[in-house]
Write an enzyme that holds these catalytic residues in place. Structure first.
Site, PDB file in Angstrom:
ATOM      1  N   LYS B  65       0.855  -1.185   0.000  1.00 20.58           N
ATOM      2  CA  LYS B  65       0.000   0.000   0.000  1.00 20.58           C
ATOM      3  C   LYS B  65       0.891   1.235   0.000  1.00 20.58           C
ATOM      4  O   LYS B  65       1.829   1.329   0.800  1.00 20.58           O
ATOM      5  CB  LYS B  65      -0.897   0.008   1.240  1.00 20.58           C
ATOM      6  N   ARG B 106     -11.388   2.510   5.272  1.00 23.07           N
ATOM      7  CA  ARG B 106     -10.651   1.447   5.961  1.00 23.07           C
ATOM      8  C   ARG B 106     -10.060   1.943   7.282  1.00 23.07           C
ATOM      9  O   ARG B 106      -9.982   1.199   8.258  1.00 23.07           O
ATOM     10  CB  ARG B 106      -9.622   0.798   5.031  1.00 23.07           C
ATOM     11  N   HIS B 133     -11.205  15.826   7.113  1.00 21.01           N
ATOM     12  CA  HIS B 133     -11.731  14.884   6.126  1.00 21.01           C
ATOM     13  C   HIS B 133     -12.112  13.533   6.747  1.00 21.01           C
ATOM     14  O   HIS B 133     -13.141  12.945   6.421  1.00 21.01           O
ATOM     15  CB  HIS B 133     -10.643  14.676   5.067  1.00 21.01           C
ATOM     16  N   GLN B 134     -11.284  13.040   7.679  1.00 18.69           N
ATOM     17  CA  GLN B 134     -11.477  11.696   8.203  1.00 18.69           C
ATOM     18  C   GLN B 134     -12.614  11.603   9.227  1.00 18.69           C
ATOM     19  O   GLN B 134     -13.204  10.537   9.421  1.00 18.69           O
ATOM     20  CB  GLN B 134     -10.165  11.211   8.837  1.00 18.69           C
ATOM     21  N   MET B 213      -6.603   7.924  16.437  1.00 20.35           N
ATOM     22  CA  MET B 213      -6.427   7.626  15.022  1.00 20.35           C
ATOM     23  C   MET B 213      -5.283   8.411  14.400  1.00 20.35           C
ATOM     24  O   MET B 213      -4.659   7.979  13.450  1.00 20.35           O
ATOM     25  CB  MET B 213      -7.733   7.962  14.292  1.00 20.35           C
ATOM     26  N   GLY B 214      -4.992   9.589  14.969  1.00 20.85           N
ATOM     27  CA  GLY B 214      -4.114  10.517  14.267  1.00 20.85           C
ATOM     28  C   GLY B 214      -2.625  10.270  14.394  1.00 20.85           C
ATOM     29  O   GLY B 214      -1.848  10.668  13.525  1.00 20.85           O
ATOM     30  N   ASP B 216       0.642   8.832  13.857  1.00 22.57           N
ATOM     31  CA  ASP B 216       1.224   7.866  12.937  1.00 22.57           C
ATOM     32  C   ASP B 216       2.671   8.235  12.584  1.00 22.57           C
ATOM     33  O   ASP B 216       3.181   7.846  11.537  1.00 22.57           O
ATOM     34  CB  ASP B 216       0.385   7.766  11.669  1.00 22.57           C
ATOM     35  N   LYS B 220       4.093  12.742  17.100  1.00 17.46           N
ATOM     36  CA  LYS B 220       2.653  12.993  17.149  1.00 17.46           C
ATOM     37  C   LYS B 220       2.084  12.460  18.465  1.00 17.46           C
ATOM     38  O   LYS B 220       2.560  11.460  19.007  1.00 17.46           O
ATOM     39  CB  LYS B 220       1.956  12.347  15.954  1.00 17.46           C
TER      40      LYS B 220
END
Lengths: 301, 301
Positions: B65, B106, B133-134, B213-214, B216, B220
């Protein structure tokens, strides 16, 4: 997204295109703003099926190359390759190029570019270790940069068929023992999967240029370590070559020069007619990306 | 090679497909014969344009990916994504799927699968940090697994527009302060690019499920470190989550459980109605590969 199939890319590629693109790639690799990202060794659901992901960015290109090796393939090639070029205006994958045959050209072109820079101008006798898929491409690419009159073939199998293949392409090959072949060579190319030296360092004549193509993983080895202590060492990417390429077997004190530095004149190449030069090709994604760009240009003509 | 364009994949994807595929991916990730290969952070010719390569193999799939982030994009999405599936019979890339919209589904599905396993059954109040957006995808995916009656939105910008978007999708949202939102929440989702905690650990009620979720990349951070010392910690892939995910901020002595272990019953999930559970999603290629397979199945119907 532009897609070039294996048949399309194979029909477009030539030794000249590969040579020019790989030369540009090696020069780009030596540029400050270029980045070669770490290669990732991967495998399929069955761990003996393997693929490698390489990626890079340079001033005018960024993308990914995925090369696979499925050893059980019989009716289709064991090696396959795909080049992905980013459309850098928006960050999407702009082109997908199936590049199995292209990969053989680009790998051979690396050795041709290096030999053109490092081998003596009058080099005429080529010795090739290995009679596998890649070997013919190596001989054809080298015959483009030097007037090769004799090719000594050191093969464990398929030797006669390979010599016939060379003849079909107008090249004069003969099966020889490793010792005789090395002692006669101006240029030696090793294109094998060896894990131990293929010949003795003492057999190599002064002035010879040696190209190791096969070593691309820990534990692989084609050249005698003694050769690496005395010869002048060059490669596509020193960090990778000393980690997984042939120069994993060189001592840490040896200077390893990126061939791009030689091509741009920043570093010296051959120091004398008597020097022995060694080029190790572990393969960098910029080769694939520049070849891919050249193919796209051709395809859009 | 099969190619699904962005428009084609976006037309096929649904929350249900993403949920089922990501659930299978998390279970596969916990299986012995699966392999998640190292993620490679890359960049384009301009270093602020970034892409990441992730790859994996499981019993029935292997592939790559590539996700990209081009921050200067204005008229087109900043985030793009491509899924490459290997045809494992021969080792060639069998399918290329543009998956920008799919990626949003996903990613949200990962949090939905985890919340479904870890949140209290009666959880009804959702708090979302971030109105990018997410965030909408996160709310829609979570509303599929729990009967969400209220969504508290903590937004630095675009708050009213986001609440309207929720309403357009039949969800009841309201803008709230961080403290009020956290204190009221049964489920908290952080979908931001934060580099410092978004709220205080003391605000979190017993029984809450938190999904980060953020986070990565190194540096962060969305959650208060104190929360990570007392809550039960779950994630998609512990090795990645503790390296570049939210759990880079957890102390090394904390147990981090792969959600796949919970889904298969090998590890316990929620221990009591009062436990606080934290799920960190750093994103694994198996999610993309299983979603890609599901899309191919649909496309060939």
């Amino acid at each position: 997204m532009i897609f070039l199939s294996e048949a399309e890319s194979a029909a477009l590629i030539t030794e000249e295109i590969a040579y020019d693109a790989v030369r540009r790639a090696f020069i780009a690799a030596a540029a400050e703003q270029s980045a070669l990202f770490p290669a990732v060794p991967c495998h399929g659901s069955q761990p003996h099926n393997r693929f490698t992901i390489k990626s890079a960015a340079a001033e005018d290109v960024a993308g990914v190359k995925i090369g696979s090796y499925w050893p059980d393939n019989t009716d289709v090639p064991k090696h396959n390759s795909v080049i992905l070029l980013l459309d850098q205006t928006v960050g999407r994958i702009g082109a997908v190029i199936e590049a199995g045959t292209v990969n053989a050209y680009r790998t051979a072109a690396a050795d041709a570019v290096a030999a053109d820079a490092l081998a003596r101008p009058e080099a005429a006798t080529l010795t090739i270790f290995g009679s596998g898929h890649q070997s013919l491409y190596e001989c054809l690419a080298l015959a483009r940069v030097r007037e090769i009159d004799t090719i000594h073939v050191v093969a464990r199998s398929h030797g006669p068929a390979f010599v016939q293949e060379l003849a079909d392409h107008g090249l004069s090959g003969r099966l020889t023992s490793a010792e005789e072949a090395v002692k006669a060579a101006d240029i030696i190319v090793t294109a094998t999967t060896a894990r131990a030296p293929l010949f003795a360092a003492t057999w190599v004549r002064p002035g010879t240029h040696v190209a190791s193509m096969g070593s691309d993983a820990k534990g692989k080895q084609e050249l005698p370590p003694a050769l690496l202590t005395t010869a002048d060492l060059f490669c596509d990417w020193p960090a990778q070559s000393t980690a997984i390429g042939e120069f994993q077997h060189a001592t840490a004190d040896r200077q390893v020069t990126a061939i791009g530095e030689v091509l741009t004149g920043k570093a010296r190449g051959r120091q004398s007619p008597h020097a022995i030069t060694v080029f190790d090709s572990s393969g960098i994604a910029l080769q694939d990306l520049y070849v891919g760009m050249a193919l796209l240009d051709l395809a859009s003509d």
